[in-house]
Motif scaffolding. Sequence first.
Motif, PDB file in Angstrom:
ATOM      1  N   LYS A  20       0.791  -1.067  -0.024  1.00 24.85           N
ATOM      2  CA  LYS A  20       0.026  -0.019  -0.084  1.00 24.85           C
ATOM      3  C   LYS A  20       0.957   1.207  -0.009  1.00 24.85           C
ATOM      4  O   LYS A  20       1.817   1.417   0.778  1.00 24.85           O
ATOM      5  N   VAL A  21       0.451   2.049  -0.787  1.00 27.04           N
ATOM      6  CA  VAL A  21       1.331   3.542  -0.845  1.00 27.04           C
ATOM      7  C   VAL A  21       0.671   4.520   0.268  1.00 27.04           C
ATOM      8  O   VAL A  21      -0.547   4.726   0.218  1.00 27.04           O
ATOM      9  N   GLY A  22       1.545   4.839   1.042  1.00 27.90           N
ATOM     10  CA  GLY A  22       0.942   6.007   2.211  1.00 27.90           C
ATOM     11  C   GLY A  22       1.100   7.359   1.651  1.00 27.90           C
ATOM     12  O   GLY A  22      -0.368   7.693   1.423  1.00 27.90           O
ATOM     13  N   SER A  23       2.035   7.751   1.321  1.00 30.65           N
ATOM     14  CA  SER A  23       1.960   9.477   0.728  1.00 30.65           C
ATOM     15  C   SER A  23       3.162   9.497  -0.253  1.00 30.65           C
ATOM     16  O   SER A  23       4.189   8.511  -0.355  1.00 30.65           O
ATOM     17  N   ILE A  24       2.959  10.343  -1.341  1.00 25.55           N
ATOM     18  CA  ILE A  24       3.888  10.672  -2.232  1.00 25.55           C
ATOM     19  C   ILE A  24       4.498  12.053  -2.023  1.00 25.55           C
ATOM     20  O   ILE A  24       3.798  13.071  -1.908  1.00 25.55           O
ATOM     21  N   PHE A  25       5.837  12.050  -1.831  1.00 30.37           N
ATOM     22  CA  PHE A  25       6.467  13.482  -1.673  1.00 30.37           C
ATOM     23  C   PHE A  25       6.848  14.039  -2.893  1.00 30.37           C
ATOM     24  O   PHE A  25       7.075  13.320  -4.014  1.00 30.37           O
ATOM     25  N   ILE A  26       6.539  15.373  -3.000  1.00 26.58           N
ATOM     26  CA  ILE A  26       6.891  16.285  -4.018  1.00 26.58           C
ATOM     27  C   ILE A  26       7.832  17.271  -3.601  1.00 26.58           C
ATOM     28  O   ILE A  26       7.674  18.090  -2.784  1.00 26.58           O
ATOM     29  N   PRO A  27       8.866  17.136  -4.181  1.00 30.91           N
ATOM     30  CA  PRO A  27       9.962  18.322  -4.130  1.00 30.91           C
ATOM     31  C   PRO A  27       9.540  19.686  -4.298  1.00 30.91           C
ATOM     32  O   PRO A  27       9.279  19.833  -5.604  1.00 30.91           O
ATOM     33  N   VAL A  28       9.554  20.675  -3.612  1.00 33.07           N
ATOM     34  CA  VAL A  28       9.126  21.910  -3.835  1.00 33.07           C
ATOM     35  C   VAL A  28      10.252  23.154  -3.596  1.00 33.07           C
ATOM     36  O   VAL A  28      10.917  22.546  -2.226  1.00 33.07           O
ATOM     37  N   ARG A  29      10.371  24.110  -3.693  1.00 28.52           N
ATOM     38  CA  ARG A  29      11.391  25.321  -3.316  1.00 28.52           C
ATOM     39  C   ARG A  29      10.978  26.246  -2.283  1.00 28.52           C
ATOM     40  O   ARG A  29      11.324  26.730  -1.521  1.00 28.52           O
ATOM     41  N   ASP A  30       9.740  26.539  -2.768  1.00 25.61           N
ATOM     42  CA  ASP A  30       8.923  27.730  -1.811  1.00 25.61           C
ATOM     43  C   ASP A  30       7.518  26.929  -1.228  1.00 25.61           C
ATOM     44  O   ASP A  30       6.696  26.775  -2.067  1.00 25.61           O
ATOM     45  N   ILE A  31       7.413  26.719  -0.020  1.00 26.20           N
ATOM     46  CA  ILE A  31       6.505  25.554   0.560  1.00 26.20           C
ATOM     47  C   ILE A  31       5.250  26.553   0.346  1.00 26.20           C
ATOM     48  O   ILE A  31       4.063  25.861   0.342  1.00 26.20           O
ATOM     49  N   GLY A  54       8.287  23.797   8.973  1.00 28.35           N
ATOM     50  CA  GLY A  54       8.835  24.828   8.169  1.00 28.35           C
ATOM     51  C   GLY A  54       9.222  24.301   6.772  1.00 28.35           C
ATOM     52  O   GLY A  54       9.561  25.081   5.832  1.00 28.35           O
ATOM     53  N   HIS A  55       8.933  22.949   6.401  1.00 26.89           N
ATOM     54  CA  HIS A  55       9.174  22.576   5.281  1.00 26.89           C
ATOM     55  C   HIS A  55       8.203  21.310   4.615  1.00 26.89           C
ATOM     56  O   HIS A  55       8.409  20.837   3.464  1.00 26.89           O
ATOM     57  N   LEU A  56       7.199  21.017   5.528  1.00 28.61           N
ATOM     58  CA  LEU A  56       6.400  19.785   4.879  1.00 28.61           C
ATOM     59  C   LEU A  56       5.093  20.613   4.823  1.00 28.61           C
ATOM     60  O   LEU A  56       4.584  21.140   5.737  1.00 28.61           O
ATOM     61  N   CYS A  57       4.323  19.997   3.845  1.00 24.10           N
ATOM     62  CA  CYS A  57       2.867  20.353   3.813  1.00 24.10           C
ATOM     63  C   CYS A  57       2.015  19.211   3.342  1.00 24.10           C
ATOM     64  O   CYS A  57       1.862  19.048   1.955  1.00 24.10           O
ATOM     65  N   PRO A  58       1.397  18.397   4.173  1.00 25.75           N
ATOM     66  CA  PRO A  58       0.319  17.446   3.713  1.00 25.75           C
ATOM     67  C   PRO A  58      -0.689  18.085   2.903  1.00 25.75           C
ATOM     68  O   PRO A  58      -1.488  18.943   3.626  1.00 25.75           O
ATOM     69  N   ILE A  59      -1.070  17.756   1.852  1.00 24.63           N
ATOM     70  CA  ILE A  59      -2.185  18.097   1.155  1.00 24.63           C
ATOM     71  C   ILE A  59      -3.352  17.140   1.216  1.00 24.63           C
ATOM     72  O   ILE A  59      -3.242  15.884   1.091  1.00 24.63           O
ATOM     73  N   PRO A  60      -4.394  17.542   2.031  1.00 24.75           N
ATOM     74  CA  PRO A  60      -5.534  16.711   2.172  1.00 24.75           C
ATOM     75  C   PRO A  60      -6.197  16.097   1.163  1.00 24.75           C
ATOM     76  O   PRO A  60      -6.768  16.913  -0.148  1.00 24.75           O
ATOM     77  N   MET A  61      -6.274  14.787   0.701  1.00 18.78           N
ATOM     78  CA  MET A  61      -6.518  14.169  -0.343  1.00 18.78           C
ATOM     79  C   MET A  61      -7.919  13.212   0.144  1.00 18.78           C
ATOM     80  O   MET A  61      -8.169  13.032   1.220  1.00 18.78           O
ATOM     81  N   MET A  62      -8.627  13.057  -1.019  1.00 21.54           N
ATOM     82  CA  MET A  62      -9.961  12.589  -0.619  1.00 21.54           C
ATOM     83  C   MET A  62     -10.067  11.212  -0.381  1.00 21.54           C
ATOM     84  O   MET A  62     -10.717  10.641   0.424  1.00 21.54           O
ATOM     85  N   ASP A  63      -9.077  10.614  -1.284  1.00 24.31           N
ATOM     86  CA  ASP A  63      -9.118   8.857  -1.116  1.00 24.31           C
ATOM     87  C   ASP A  63      -7.695   8.605  -1.353  1.00 24.31           C
ATOM     88  O   ASP A  63      -6.938   9.149  -2.289  1.00 24.31           O
ATOM     89  N   GLY A  64      -7.209   7.372  -1.272  1.00 28.93           N
ATOM     90  CA  GLY A  64      -5.740   6.682  -1.791  1.00 28.93           C
ATOM     91  C   GLY A  64      -4.719   7.457  -0.935  1.00 28.93           C
ATOM     92  O   GLY A  64      -4.827   8.032   0.037  1.00 28.93           O
ATOM     93  N   ALA A  65      -3.727   7.377  -1.730  1.00 29.13           N
ATOM     94  CA  ALA A  65      -2.318   7.994  -1.273  1.00 29.13           C
ATOM     95  C   ALA A  65      -2.484   9.533  -1.124  1.00 29.13           C
ATOM     96  O   ALA A  65      -3.252  10.107  -1.660  1.00 29.13           O
ATOM     97  N   GLY A  66      -1.675   9.793  -0.021  1.00 31.68           N
ATOM     98  CA  GLY A  66      -1.600  11.297   0.224  1.00 31.68           C
ATOM     99  C   GLY A  66      -0.679  12.072  -0.580  1.00 31.68           C
ATOM    100  O   GLY A  66       0.236  11.289  -1.288  1.00 31.68           O
ATOM    101  N   ILE A  67      -0.613  13.152  -0.796  1.00 27.79           N
ATOM    102  CA  ILE A  67       0.569  14.023  -1.235  1.00 27.79           C
ATOM    103  C   ILE A  67       1.223  14.920  -0.221  1.00 27.79           C
ATOM    104  O   ILE A  67       0.390  15.415   0.732  1.00 27.79           O
ATOM    105  N   ILE A  68       2.431  14.794  -0.022  1.00 26.79           N
ATOM    106  CA  ILE A  68       3.174  15.809   0.832  1.00 26.79           C
ATOM    107  C   ILE A  68       4.263  16.740   0.043  1.00 26.79           C
ATOM    108  O   ILE A  68       5.021  16.361  -0.432  1.00 26.79           O
ATOM    109  N   LEU A  69       3.803  18.157   0.271  1.00 31.91           N
ATOM    110  CA  LEU A  69       5.014  18.891  -0.344  1.00 31.91           C
ATOM    111  C   LEU A  69       6.190  18.909   0.549  1.00 31.91           C
ATOM    112  O   LEU A  69       5.777  19.088   1.678  1.00 31.91           O
ATOM    113  N   ASP A  70       7.243  19.034   0.188  1.00 33.25           N
ATOM    114  CA  ASP A  70       8.509  19.092   0.963  1.00 33.25           C
ATOM    115  C   ASP A  70       9.594  19.924   0.162  1.00 33.25           C
ATOM    116  O   ASP A  70      10.031  19.348  -0.770  1.00 33.25           O
TER     117      ASP A  70
END
Length: 137
Positions: A20-31, A54-70
């Motif tokens: 099972k996939v928990g969350s997907i991390f997306i690399p960002v420069r300006d959080i 100061g560097h992580l932002c979980p995006i609330p997703m409706m279903d399935g794997a989450g997205i975390i900006l980092d």
Amino acid sequence: MIEQQKMNDGMTRTSPVMNKVGSIFIPVRDIEKSRSWYCRVLGLNEADAQIMNGHLCPIPMMDGAGIILDTMPMWGGDQPGGAPSIETPAFMLLTEDLQGSLDYMKELGVELVTDIQHDHWFVVKDPDGNKLMICRV
């Protein structure tokens, strides 16, 4: 379903790693800028996407794997230019209205990488150059 694997010695072993996939991390420069962009694209309220440490932002997703900006300070985000962007779409966001989604991206001024392909998907870039696929359900 937990799958058992037959080992070289003939013993059977159950993997402790979940299928099972928990969350997907997306690399960002300006959080903050990235949080705003993703919230606009996904139709979310920024107040529901809290920046943590100061560097992580979980995006609330409706279903399935989450997205975390980092900003990924441990993986090059603390260097000039930040962590490398995702050059090949690593996941897809789903839609039931492919043309409507493309039109919405255009209205938002999102950078398009492709137009609709095979009547099934298209690709956009986020502000950091990460390529994201939007795909018909």
